[in-house]
Scaffold this motif. Sequence first.
Motif, PDB file in Angstrom:
ATOM      1  N   GLN A   1       0.831  -1.200   0.000  1.00 16.94           N
ATOM      2  CA  GLN A   1       0.000   0.000   0.000  1.00 16.94           C
ATOM      3  C   GLN A   1       0.871   1.257   0.000  1.00 16.94           C
TER       4      GLN A   1
ATOM      5  N   CYS B   1       0.797   4.310  -2.661  1.00 18.58           N
ATOM      6  CA  CYS B   1       0.633   5.657  -2.139  1.00 18.58           C
ATOM      7  C   CYS B   1       1.777   6.572  -2.584  1.00 18.58           C
TER       8      CYS B   1
ATOM      9  N   THR C   1      -4.503   6.120   0.489  1.00 20.46           N
ATOM     10  CA  THR C   1      -4.837   4.856  -0.139  1.00 20.46           C
ATOM     11  C   THR C   1      -5.717   4.083   0.837  1.00 20.46           C
TER      12      THR C   1
END
Length: 148
Positions: free
Chosen positions: A73, A77, A104
Amino acid sequence: MKRMLISLGVLSVAGLLIWDFRSSDRFTWPDSAHRRIEEMASVLRKIERPARWCSPSRNTLNLVNKDLEIREQLSQCMSEISPAGSFEEVYPNHYIRRFYRASTGDKVCEVTLSTVFGNDRIVGSDCYYGIFYEKDDTGVGMTADPFG
């Protein structure tokens, strides 16, 4: 002899001017710091992850070292970071930083990029990053670790 001394003087002045333009941070600060910080942010967006010259923030809410899924993630991001405010000249004529952020899912990532000026030129840069649950977001500055 007089011609030789004049020629030597002209060459010396020319050499100093060339040296000065190569170390042009002295003449372009803080714009040179702004350019460097923007270039670092561009690299992070392009490679979609923290660069090897970045360090995880020591903020205790930083999830980056807690879960591999978080790292994925974070990469997503990082590709979307944008300025979260203006350049901050924390120490006038010496230290400038800027925060970059993106979201995110239920998380927000933040990167602090900074530059230090000394000896008539930029002498260092730093990068701290982190990803945090949105519910724990205390606002811009979560990755404001001390320089160095």
